[in-house]
Write a protein that holds these residues in place. Structure first.
Motif, PDB file in Angstrom:
ATOM      1  N   THR A  22       4.029   7.873   3.057  1.00 44.28           N
ATOM      2  CA  THR A  22       3.807   9.278   3.404  1.00 44.28           C
ATOM      3  C   THR A  22       3.181   9.411   4.781  1.00 44.28           C
ATOM      4  O   THR A  22       3.520  10.310   5.535  1.00 44.28           O
ATOM      5  CB  THR A  22       2.895  10.003   2.389  1.00 44.28           C
ATOM      6  OG1 THR A  22       1.888   9.107   1.986  1.00 44.28           O
ATOM      7  CG2 THR A  22       3.668  10.493   1.195  1.00 44.28           C
ATOM      8  N   ALA A  23       2.284   8.470   5.106  1.00 43.47           N
ATOM      9  CA  ALA A  23       1.649   8.551   6.420  1.00 43.47           C
ATOM     10  C   ALA A  23       2.665   8.295   7.522  1.00 43.47           C
ATOM     11  O   ALA A  23       2.586   8.871   8.597  1.00 43.47           O
ATOM     12  CB  ALA A  23       0.499   7.547   6.512  1.00 43.47           C
ATOM     13  N   GLN A  70       2.973   5.446  -1.896  1.00 42.08           N
ATOM     14  CA  GLN A  70       2.264   6.722  -1.945  1.00 42.08           C
ATOM     15  C   GLN A  70       1.350   6.965  -0.760  1.00 42.08           C
ATOM     16  O   GLN A  70       1.004   8.105  -0.479  1.00 42.08           O
ATOM     17  CB  GLN A  70       1.447   6.808  -3.245  1.00 42.08           C
ATOM     18  CG  GLN A  70       2.355   6.782  -4.455  1.00 42.08           C
ATOM     19  CD  GLN A  70       1.582   6.919  -5.742  1.00 42.08           C
ATOM     20  OE1 GLN A  70       0.552   7.570  -5.776  1.00 42.08           O
ATOM     21  NE2 GLN A  70       2.072   6.287  -6.787  1.00 42.08           N
ATOM     22  N   VAL A  71       0.932   5.930  -0.085  1.00 45.88           N
ATOM     23  CA  VAL A  71       0.012   6.137   1.042  1.00 45.88           C
ATOM     24  C   VAL A  71       0.677   5.804   2.372  1.00 45.88           C
ATOM     25  O   VAL A  71       0.829   6.656   3.242  1.00 45.88           O
ATOM     26  CB  VAL A  71      -1.275   5.309   0.863  1.00 45.88           C
ATOM     27  CG1 VAL A  71      -2.170   5.474   2.067  1.00 45.88           C
ATOM     28  CG2 VAL A  71      -2.000   5.745  -0.395  1.00 45.88           C
ATOM     29  N   ALA A  96      -5.151   0.377  -6.359  1.00 48.17           N
ATOM     30  CA  ALA A  96      -3.709   0.558  -6.219  1.00 48.17           C
ATOM     31  C   ALA A  96      -3.055  -0.795  -5.975  1.00 48.17           C
ATOM     32  O   ALA A  96      -3.631  -1.652  -5.307  1.00 48.17           O
ATOM     33  CB  ALA A  96      -3.400   1.495  -5.062  1.00 48.17           C
ATOM     34  N   THR A  97      -1.871  -0.988  -6.535  1.00 48.55           N
ATOM     35  CA  THR A  97      -1.133  -2.216  -6.259  1.00 48.55           C
ATOM     36  C   THR A  97      -0.489  -2.099  -4.884  1.00 48.55           C
ATOM     37  O   THR A  97      -0.484  -1.031  -4.277  1.00 48.55           O
ATOM     38  CB  THR A  97      -0.030  -2.442  -7.293  1.00 48.55           C
ATOM     39  OG1 THR A  97       0.875  -1.346  -7.194  1.00 48.55           O
ATOM     40  CG2 THR A  97      -0.594  -2.498  -8.697  1.00 48.55           C
ATOM     41  N   GLY A 113      -8.301   1.639   1.734  1.00 48.40           N
ATOM     42  CA  GLY A 113      -8.759   2.712   0.860  1.00 48.40           C
ATOM     43  C   GLY A 113      -7.977   2.727  -0.435  1.00 48.40           C
ATOM     44  O   GLY A 113      -8.547   2.890  -1.517  1.00 48.40           O
ATOM     45  N   ALA A 114      -6.674   2.552  -0.338  1.00 43.93           N
ATOM     46  CA  ALA A 114      -5.841   2.571  -1.548  1.00 43.93           C
ATOM     47  C   ALA A 114      -6.103   1.324  -2.394  1.00 43.93           C
ATOM     48  O   ALA A 114      -6.266   1.426  -3.616  1.00 43.93           O
ATOM     49  CB  ALA A 114      -4.363   2.644  -1.156  1.00 43.93           C
ATOM     50  N   PHE A 115      -6.192   0.152  -1.751  1.00 42.32           N
ATOM     51  CA  PHE A 115      -6.473  -1.075  -2.506  1.00 42.32           C
ATOM     52  C   PHE A 115      -7.811  -0.957  -3.232  1.00 42.32           C
ATOM     53  O   PHE A 115      -7.949  -1.372  -4.371  1.00 42.32           O
ATOM     54  CB  PHE A 115      -6.521  -2.291  -1.574  1.00 42.32           C
ATOM     55  CG  PHE A 115      -5.172  -2.715  -1.066  1.00 42.32           C
ATOM     56  CD1 PHE A 115      -4.059  -2.684  -1.893  1.00 42.32           C
ATOM     57  CD2 PHE A 115      -5.013  -3.155   0.238  1.00 42.32           C
ATOM     58  CE1 PHE A 115      -2.807  -3.075  -1.434  1.00 42.32           C
ATOM     59  CE2 PHE A 115      -3.773  -3.540   0.711  1.00 42.32           C
ATOM     60  CZ  PHE A 115      -2.668  -3.502  -0.120  1.00 42.32           C
ATOM     61  N   GLU A 152       2.212   0.582  -5.012  1.00 44.95           N
ATOM     62  CA  GLU A 152       1.684   1.953  -5.034  1.00 44.95           C
ATOM     63  C   GLU A 152       1.137   2.350  -3.667  1.00 44.95           C
ATOM     64  O   GLU A 152       1.335   3.469  -3.196  1.00 44.95           O
ATOM     65  CB  GLU A 152       0.577   2.080  -6.082  1.00 44.95           C
ATOM     66  CG  GLU A 152       1.098   2.126  -7.501  1.00 44.95           C
ATOM     67  CD  GLU A 152       0.047   1.735  -8.533  1.00 44.95           C
ATOM     68  OE1 GLU A 152       0.313   1.931  -9.718  1.00 44.95           O
ATOM     69  OE2 GLU A 152      -1.033   1.234  -8.144  1.00 44.95           O
ATOM     70  N   LEU A 165      -6.422   2.891   5.804  1.00 49.78           N
ATOM     71  CA  LEU A 165      -5.762   3.643   4.734  1.00 49.78           C
ATOM     72  C   LEU A 165      -5.322   2.704   3.622  1.00 49.78           C
ATOM     73  O   LEU A 165      -5.468   3.006   2.436  1.00 49.78           O
ATOM     74  CB  LEU A 165      -4.542   4.392   5.272  1.00 49.78           C
ATOM     75  CG  LEU A 165      -4.806   5.674   6.057  1.00 49.78           C
ATOM     76  CD1 LEU A 165      -3.499   6.386   6.334  1.00 49.78           C
ATOM     77  CD2 LEU A 165      -5.716   6.590   5.264  1.00 49.78           C
TER      78      LEU A 165
END
Lengths: 414, 255
Positions: free
Chosen positions: A318-319, A314-315, A306-307, A300-302, A310, A297
Motif C-alpha cells: 500500500t505504501a 498490507q503495509v 505480522a508475517t 512496525g508491522a513485524f 502480511e 514501516l
C-alpha cells in the motif's frame, strides 16, 4: 552548408577563445598592478569581478557579434563567389574590434560577473523555451495535418468507423475503392495487444520486484537485477523476429494440437513477446519504489506480529502503490508506442476482434505502412497517419493525467 | 536463583553482528509490572539488547543471539517458537514514529485483523476506541478516524503507534527512545501515558535522557560497551550508584 561556412564557424570559435584568453590575462594584469599599487591590500569594493569573468564577458559578446556577421553573410549570399573575402574581413574586424573594446572596459568598477550571469540566465530561458516550442510545434503540426485529413473524411467516420482499408485510387482512371478510414479496428488491435502484454508483464514484473526487494539475498539481487534489465536493452527488431519465427509458430502449433486453425501472425504472439520486453520496466521501477518504503514501516508491522507476507501485502504494497501505478503506466505507454514487434508479429489486417489468436493491427503499424512506399503527400491515405498519431497522443496524454491524479491522491507520506 | 516474579530472565545473553560481539553476556531479571529503563552512551548495546526481547534482531542479516532469555519461564529463542507469535505478545514502539500510510482506524485495526482478535465490525470498532482511549488519543482523533495516520503531529503519531501496539493486547511493550523525536510538551504527554500503562504492562524503555529515566522508571539498568554495569532501583542508581562508571555517566562526566 559548403566548405566556406564550416571554415567561418571555425573562425568564430577561434575568435571567441582568443577573446576569452586575451581579456582574461589583461584583467589579471590590471588587477595585479592595482593590488601592487595599493600595497598588496585592496579595498573591498575596488575590484568587482574576477579576471575570468572579464574573459567570459568578452567571449559572449564576440559570439553575438560574429554570429550576427555570419548570419548576415549567409543572407546576402556571401558564401560563394566574390563575397567570401569581404565576409571574412568583416568577421575578423568585428571580432577583434569587440575584443579590443571589451579590453578597454576592464576595470575594477566594471561588473563583468553580473553581465555574464545575466547572459547565462537568458541562455537557460531560451533553451527551455526551445524544448517547449518543439513540443508545441509537434502538436500543432499533428493538429493541422489532421484537420486537412478531416476535410476529406468526416471526424465521426474516422473516430467511430468500423471499417479500416485506407486504399485509395492512385490515378484518376484507376478502378479503385474510395478507401474507408474507420479507426476503431486499429485502436482495438492496439489495446488488445497492450492488454496481452500487460497481462504478462504486470504480474510477472511485480512478483520479480517483490522477490528481489523482500526475499532475495544481496548476492542473488546483484546478479538477477542486471540480468533482467538486459531484457530492456535487446533491440525490438530482435524481439520481432523472435516473435515471428519462434513464438508465433509455437502458438500456432499449440492451437492446432487442439484442433483450432490460427494464423501465424496473431495478437497473442506479439503481445506475449512485447510483455516479455516490458517486464524490466515494471520490475525495475516497482522494485525501486518498494525499496524506498522505509524499513521502519516493515519493523512496525513485524513488531505487531505480522508475517512477511502480511507485511508485504498490507503495509509495504500500500505504501508503494502510487509508484507501482506509475511503473505500470510507463509500461503501458511503452506497449502502445511499440512498433517493430507488432509490425513483424501481429499482422497488418485490420480485424475488429477480441480473440487474441487472430491477426490484428495497431496504430503504429498502420502509420508505418501508410507513410512508407510510394504515396502522394496530400492524399487522405497519408494524412490519416497524422490523425492516428494525434489520437494516440491524446490517449497517452489522458493515461498520464489519470495516472498522475491517482498517484497524487493516494501518495503515501512516510 | 531465577526471580519468580520476573517477566524476563536473561542469562549470559550475547549478541554478535557478524564477527563483532555487541553484548558480552548479560544477566538480568525484568519485573512483571512497572517500567525498566536502559540507559548508557550511544553504541553501548542497549537498543540491541531491547530488540532481543521480541526477536527483532532476527530480521537483521548476520545477527546472532546466544544465551538464554526466558519469558514467564519459557525460552523465547526455542527453535520451535515462531517469532511472529512472540511479537504479538511483546509489542514495540520505535524511535521514529512509524504509522502505516493508512487511516488512523486501519492503523489500529491492523494487528487485530491479522491476528483475528475480533469477530465483528462492532467488536473491532470497540477495540479501536479502547486502544485509542488507553493511549490518550481518542479525544483528539475521534472525528477523523478515516484520515491518514501520517497526517498527525509527531507526538500524536507516537501515541497512535502505542495505541496500535496496545490493540493486540501484548504483555510487554518495548520502547526504543520513544521521545527522542518529540518536543517537550509531546514528551510530557508520552511520559504521562507510560505512567498509566505501567499498571497493566511490563514496559522496557531505552532512553538517552537520564531525566526521563529518573522520571518514568522503577528500575534502571546502566550499559557500557556491551556490558551491564549496574542494575538497581531507579532511585538508588540516581542517588547512590555503587559503581564509579555509573556515577560518572549520570553526573555527565562520561557519555
Amino acid at each position: 552548408m559548403n566548405q566556406i561556412t564550416v571554415y567561418m564557424l571555425m573562425l568564430i570559435c577561434a575568435l571567441v577563445v582568443a577573446g576569452f584568453v586575451y581579456n582574461r590575462s589583461q584583467a589579471l594584469t590590471k588587477f595585479r598592478q592595482m593590488r601592487a599599487e595599493a600595497g598588496g591590500k585592496l579595498e573591498l569594493s575596488s575590484w568587482h569581478s574576477q579576471a575570468s569573468y572579464h574573459g567570459y564577458f568578452t567571449g559572449w559578446l564576440v559570439i553575438f557579434v560574429t554570429f550576427t556577421v555570419f548570419i548576415a553573410g549567409l543572407l546576402l549570399g556571401a558564401q560563394s563567389g566574390g563575397g567570401v573575402i569581404p565576409w571574412v574581413a568583416v568577421m575578423i574586424i568585428a571580432g577583434v574590434g569587440t575584443i579590443f573594446l571589451c579590453g578597454k572596459k576592464i576595470s575594477g568598477g566594471f561588473r563583468a560577473r553580473t553581465y555574464v550571469e545575466r547572459f547565462v540566465h537568458g541562455l537557460l530561458i531560451v533553451l527551455s523555451i526551445i524544448a517547449v516550442l518543439t513540443t508545441l510545434g509537434i502538436i500543432l503540426s499533428l493538429l493541422f495535418e489532421s484537420l486537412r485529413f478531416f476535410k476529406s473524411v468526416p471526424f465521426m467516420d474516422f473516430l467511430f468507423g468500423f471499417q479500416w482499408s485506407p486504399q485509395t485510387a492512385l490515378r484518376a482512371d484507376q478502378v479503385g475503392q474510395s478507401g474507408s478510414f474507420g479507426a476503431i479496428p486499429v485502436f482495438a488491435g492496439t489495446f488488445l495487444i497492450m492488454l496481452v502484454a500487460m497481462a504478462i508483464a504486470g504480474p510477472i514484473g511485480l512478483m520479480i520486484a517483490i522477490y528481489l526487494t523482500e526475499y532475495a539475498s544481496a548476492g542473488v539481487r546483484k546478479w538477477v537485477k542486471p540480468a533482467i534489465e538486459i531484457l530492456a536493452g535487446v533491440p525490438t527488431v530482435v524481439y520481432g523476429f523472435f516473435a515471428l519465427l519462434t513464438f508465433a509458430p509455437f502458438v500456432r502449433g499449440f492451437a492446432e494440437s487442439f484442433g483450432f486453425s490460427v494464423p501465424t501472425q496473431s495478437a497473442l504472439a506479439a503481445g506475449v513477446v512485447m510483455g516479455v520486453m516490458i517486464i524490466p520496466f515494471v520490475s525495475s521501477l516497482s522494485s525501486d519504489v518498494i525499496n524506498a518504503v522505509p524499513q521502519t514501516l516493515r519493523d512496525g508491522a513485524f513488531a505487531l506480529g505480522a508475517t512477511e507476507s502480511e507485511t508485504m501485502k498490507q503495509v509495504v504494497f500500500t505504501a508503494a502503490l502510487p509508484g507501482i501505478i506509475g511503473a505500470f503506466m510507463l509500461a503501458i505507454s511503452r506497449a502502445i508506442g511499440e512498433t517493430m514487434i507488432v509490425y513483424m508479429a501481429a499482422g497488418k489486417a485490420a480485424n475488429l476482434t477480441a480473440n487474441p489468436f487472430e491477426a490484428v493491427t495497431t496504430v503504429t503499424v498502420q502509420i508505418v505502412a501508410l507513410l512508407t512506399g510510394d504515396s502522394d503527400f496530400d492524399s487522405p491515405k497519408t494524412l490519416v497517419a497524422f490523425a492516428l498519431g494525434l489520437v494516440l497522443f491524446v490517449i497517452t496524454l489522458l493515461l498520464n493525467v489519470v495516472a498522475l491524479t491517482v498517484v497524487r491522491r493516494y501518495r503515501a507520506k512516510y | 536463583m531465577t526471580d519468580t516474579n520476573a517477566k524476563f530472565s536473561c542469562r549470559n545473553v550475547k549478541v554478535h553482528y557478524g564477527d563483532f560481539e555487541a553484548l558480552h553476556g548479560i544477566d538480568i531479571d525484568i519485573p512483571d509490572r512497572g517500567v525498566t529503563a536502559f540507559i548508557g552512551p550511544s553504541g553501548c548495546g542497549k537498543s540491541t539488547f531491547l530488540r532481543t526481547f521480541n526477536r527483532m534482531n532476527d530480521t537483521i542479516d548476520g545477527c546472532r543471539v546466544s544465551g538464554k532469555i526466558l519469558m514467564d519461564g519459557n525460552d523465547i529463542y526455542n527453535k520451535n517458537l515462531d517469532p511472529v507469535l512472540l511479537r504479538a505478545r511483546v509489542g514495540m514502539v520505535f524511535q521514529k514514529p512509524n504509522p502505516f500510510p493508512k487511516s488512523i482506524y486501519d492503523n489500529i485495526a491492523f494487528g487485530p485483523r491479522i491476528h483475528g482478535l475480533t469477530s465483528s465490525k462492532a467488536e473491532l470498532d470497540a477495540l479501536v476506541e479502547k486502544s485509542l482511549r488507553r493511549a490518550g488519543l481518542w479525544d483528539e482523533v475521534k472525528d477523523r478516524l478515516k484520515l491518514s495516520g501520517t497526517g498527525l503531529s509527531g507526538g500524536q503519531q507516537q501515541r497512535l503507534v502505542i495505541a496500535r501496539a496496545i490493540a493486540v493486547s501484548p504483555e510487554v511493550i518495548l520502547m526504543d527512545e520513544p521521545a527522542s523525536a518529540l518536543d517537550p510538551i509531546a514528551t510530557a504527554k508520552l511520559e504521562a501515558l507510560i505512567e498509566e500503562l505501567k499498571e497493566r504492562y511490563c514496559i522496557i524503555i531505552v532512553t538517552h535522557s537520564m531525566a526521563q529515566a529518573a522520571r518514568v522508571s522503577d528500575k534502571t539498568a546502566f550499559f557500557y560497551m556491551g556490558d551491564l554495569v549496574e542494575y538497581d532501583a531507579t532511585e538508588k542508581i540516581f542517588t547512590n550508584p555503587s559503581n564509579n562508571r555509573t556515577q560518572d555517566y549520570i553526573t555527565g562526566r562520561t557519555g
